[in-house]
Write a protein that holds these residues in place. Structure first.
Motif, PDB file in Angstrom:
ATOM      1  N   GLN A   1      -3.606   3.873  -1.667  1.00  0.00           N
ATOM      2  CA  GLN A   1      -4.011   2.919  -2.684  1.00  0.00           C
ATOM      3  C   GLN A   1      -3.118   1.675  -2.631  1.00  0.00           C
ATOM      4  OE1 GLN A   1      -6.752   3.413  -4.768  1.00  0.00           O
ATOM      5  NE2 GLN A   1      -7.022   5.194  -3.427  1.00  0.00           N
TER       6      GLN A   1
ATOM      7  N   TRP B   1       0.839  -1.196   0.000  1.00  0.00           N
ATOM      8  CA  TRP B   1       0.000   0.000   0.000  1.00  0.00           C
ATOM      9  C   TRP B   1       0.874   1.246   0.000  1.00  0.00           C
ATOM     10  CZ3 TRP B   1      -5.133  -1.581   0.104  1.00  0.00           C
ATOM     11  CH2 TRP B   1      -5.379  -2.864   0.611  1.00  0.00           C
TER      12      TRP B   1
ATOM     13  N   SER C   1      -1.015   7.894  -1.133  1.00  0.00           N
ATOM     14  CA  SER C   1      -2.270   7.884  -1.901  1.00  0.00           C
ATOM     15  C   SER C   1      -3.342   6.995  -1.281  1.00  0.00           C
ATOM     16  CB  SER C   1      -1.990   7.399  -3.329  1.00  0.00           C
ATOM     17  OG  SER C   1      -1.576   6.039  -3.323  1.00  0.00           O
TER      18      SER C   1
END
Length: 391
Positions: A112, A106, A110
């Motif tokens: 993400q 991860w 961000s």
């Protein structure tokens, strides 16, 4: 939505000592509104971020200094068994493994997912570790198997199936020994491998240590990381020289020894162990079912060994079993932690994150319910320029 509160409660009389420096509860964070557990707390090397895995299969990020909630990662479909920040090569990446059979990466900027590896639809991943000559060899412990991948190509390099007969709960590359690798299992065995070259059990298994009962956690410590502590699922503690496969100390009655050293409730479990390289000292972190924690010095040298009276008691923050403890004051911290005397964070089955700090920053310090000895904190405050590795 995250809740934060100051929480310093009335206390019953507790033990005191002139050798102890009083610390208290700075604040608590309720990670969710429900029956969610905190499983693990880890910090980035520079302590700019703190990651917390939850029973909701999510990972949340906080500031260790302020407790500010920064964001979360979601993607796992089952229990998250381990989280870990990458080292200096990828400082903004957090890795996680899960019983859904995946290891995920991860981006902490961000929020993400940036990469993922799967061991297969019927697999569970209980632990992982990066190592090898360039830190791109990824090992994972699963159901009696150990997987190895090249993280760059995501190609599986090896799968060891004969070393263990049950779940592999821990895998660790030995710090400062890039190709040395240890696995530990519910079958009670710890296996030492050399992972250089083509990995296989016939040629690369160097030694096997029989602990005799299901292994929960292990960690390396001491000069050249030659020593190994081992906590089992029946709450025994042992210390080993892993290079020589030799036991140094064995505490089969560790809970009783810890309980006899204080006047509080019986120690029901051990959360972890903590090692200070500066002082060459090891502590076992024991807890009660009501949420009190003690840092018990482990004297593993010499005949017999001993678990001594706690040098820290964290009392009044949690209302249930504590799952994770993150010491900050005796790791390589920034000066902002020293200025605020932050000792560390704990998390548990009550869904709380608790920050522990010097009572001089708290109101109503006479009601503070925690104690911490100078051995665990004061030395790091005196030597602000020194830096050494976390436990």
């Amino acid at each position: 939505m995250e809740g934060m509160e100051m929480d310093v409660e009335e206390a019953d009389p507790t033990p005191s000592s002139r050798n102890f420096k009083r610390f208290g509860l700075k604040n608590t964070i309720q990670t969710n509104f429900g029956d969610d557990y905190v499983f693990q707390i880890v910090a980035k090397d520079d302590l700019a971020l703190m990651a917390v895995s939850l029973s909701t299969n999510a990972v949340k990020l906080y500031s260790p200094l302020t407790g500010e909630y920064l964001g979360q990662f979601k993607g796992h479909s089952s229990i998250i068994n381990q989280i870990s920040f990458s080292g200096s090569k990828n400082p903004d990446v957090l890795h996680s493994c899960s019983s859904d059979g995946t290891i995920r990466a991860w981006d902490t900027r961000s929020f993400q997912q940036v990469s993922s590896i799967s061991a297969g639809p019927s697999q569970e991943i209980f632990s992982f570790s990066f190592g090898g000559s360039d830190d791109n060899l990824l090992a994972a412990g699963s159901k009696s198997q150990i997987f190895f991948w090249d993280w760059r190509t995501k190609q599986q390099i090896a799968c060891l199936e004969e070393s263990h007969m049950d779940d592999v709960t821990q895998v660790n590359f030995v710090p400062d020994h890039q190709n040395k690798f240890l696995s530990a299992s519910v079958d009670g065995l710890m296996c030492i491998f050399d992972t250089s070259g083509s990995i296989n059990e016939d040629d690369h298994l160097e030694s096997v240590i029989n602990v005799g009962t299901s292994i929960g956690k292990v960690g390396f410590f001491g000069e050249a990381n030659q020593k190994l502590w081992c906590l089992t699922h029946i709450e025994t503690l042992s210390v080993w020289d892993w290079k020589n496969a030799r036991i140094e100390a064995n505490f089969e009655d560790a809970r009783s020894l810890a309980s006899d050293s204080w006047e509080l409730d019986h120690v029901d479990y051990f959360v972890d162990c903590h090692y200070s390289g500066e002082d060459d000292r090891l502590w076992a972190i024991g807890g009660t079912s009501a949420g009190t924690l003690g840092y018990f010095p482990v004297n593993w040298k010499g005949t017999g060994g001993a678990i001594e009276a706690p040098e820290a008691v964290l009392h009044g923050g949690h209302t249930g079993i504590v799952r994770s403890a993150l010491p900050l004051s005796s790791t390589r911290t920034g000066q902002q932690f020293h200025r605020q005397d932050i000792f560390g964070w704990t998390g548990g089955e009550d869904g709380r994150l608790c920050c522990w700090t010097s009572d001089k920053f708290l109101p109503n310090v006479s009601r503070s319910r925690s104690w911490i000895s100078s051995e665990l904190v004061a030395k790091s405050l005196r030597r602000r320029k020194s830096r050494h590795h976390p436990y």
